[in-house]
Scaffold this active site. Structure first.
Site, PDB file in Angstrom:
ATOM      1  N   ARG A  68       0.820  -1.219   0.000  1.00  0.00           N
ATOM      2  CA  ARG A  68       0.000   0.000   0.000  1.00  0.00           C
ATOM      3  C   ARG A  68       0.846   1.258   0.000  1.00  0.00           C
ATOM      4  O   ARG A  68       0.385   2.313  -0.435  1.00  0.00           O
ATOM      5  CB  ARG A  68      -0.986  -0.020   1.168  1.00  0.00           C
ATOM      6  CG  ARG A  68      -2.071  -1.079   0.978  1.00  0.00           C
ATOM      7  CD  ARG A  68      -2.976  -1.164   2.154  1.00  0.00           C
ATOM      8  NE  ARG A  68      -2.179  -1.546   3.331  1.00  0.00           N
ATOM      9  CZ  ARG A  68      -2.639  -2.197   4.363  1.00  0.00           C
ATOM     10  NH1 ARG A  68      -3.896  -2.531   4.419  1.00  0.00           N
ATOM     11  NH2 ARG A  68      -1.853  -2.504   5.370  1.00  0.00           N
ATOM     12  N   GLU A 105       5.723 -10.047  14.631  1.00  0.00           N
ATOM     13  CA  GLU A 105       5.211 -10.750  15.812  1.00  0.00           C
ATOM     14  C   GLU A 105       4.851 -12.194  15.500  1.00  0.00           C
ATOM     15  O   GLU A 105       4.772 -13.026  16.390  1.00  0.00           O
ATOM     16  CB  GLU A 105       4.029  -9.992  16.424  1.00  0.00           C
ATOM     17  CG  GLU A 105       2.941  -9.620  15.448  1.00  0.00           C
ATOM     18  CD  GLU A 105       1.901  -8.724  16.091  1.00  0.00           C
ATOM     19  OE1 GLU A 105       1.293  -9.135  17.085  1.00  0.00           O
ATOM     20  OE2 GLU A 105       1.709  -7.614  15.583  1.00  0.00           O
TER      21      GLU A 105
END
Length: 180
Positions: A68, A105
């Site tokens: 994006r 993560e």
């Protein structure tokens, strides 16, 4: 940031609850991209990070991070009259690249840049849609440095402040149009 950009963000960024998973509130920017006036205002606001106080362009390239970030960085580069450089996920650039891996993560990601995308000494503005944990932005800074360039600033459409990405990017000047 201009009042036009602030209004566009407030009006056109839509919260989507429980996407992509329960408990997450996704910030959908597609209505903003569909509004020519709002999109233009946001591009101008992001481009301000590549100008000095007198409005002079102080960068030689704009780097956009996959995916994006490309949508925002390419028009910012045009607004500044400089080149656009894509930073892509591993294996998507066709020529010799530098690569930087970083932890997420839930795993690891690798980003790449063409080795000749930025000339030594060139000044670079980094653009992305979201600053979250800061890993992508930090990797992009390292890639710019691999080429011999200097990251001058970063500009993000939005910053998820609770994830403390600013801490990861260090003293790189950062402009965030929307802080969540």
């Amino acid at each position: 940031m201009s009042e036009r950009a602030r209004e566009a963000l407030e009006r056109l960024v839509v919260d989507v609850p429980d996407f992509p998973e329960p408990g997450v509130v996704f910030k959908d920017i597609t209505p903003l991209l569909d509004d020519a006036e709002g999109f233009a205002a946001v591009v101008d606001a992001l481009a301000a990070a590549g100008r000095d106080g007198d409005g002079n362009v102080v960068v030689d390239k704009v780097v956009g991070m996959e995916a994006r970030g490309f949508i925002l960085a390419a028009p910012v580069a045009l607004a500044l009259g400089v080149g656009f450089v894509p930073v892509r996920k591993a294996g998507r650039l066709p020529r010799s690249t530098y690569a930087v891996s970083y932890a997420l993560e839930y795993g690891e990601e690798t980003l790449e840049i063409h080795q000749d995308a930025i000339a030594p000494g060139q000044r670079v503005l980094l653009i992305d849609d979201v600053l979250a944990t800061g890993g992508t932005a930090r990797a992009a800074v390292e890639l710019v440095e691999c080429c011999g360039g200097t990251a001058m600033a970063a500009a993000m459409l939005m910053e998820l402040s609770f994830l403390r990405g600013r801490d990861v990017i260090g003293d790189l000047p950062l402009a965030s149009l929307m802080v969540v």
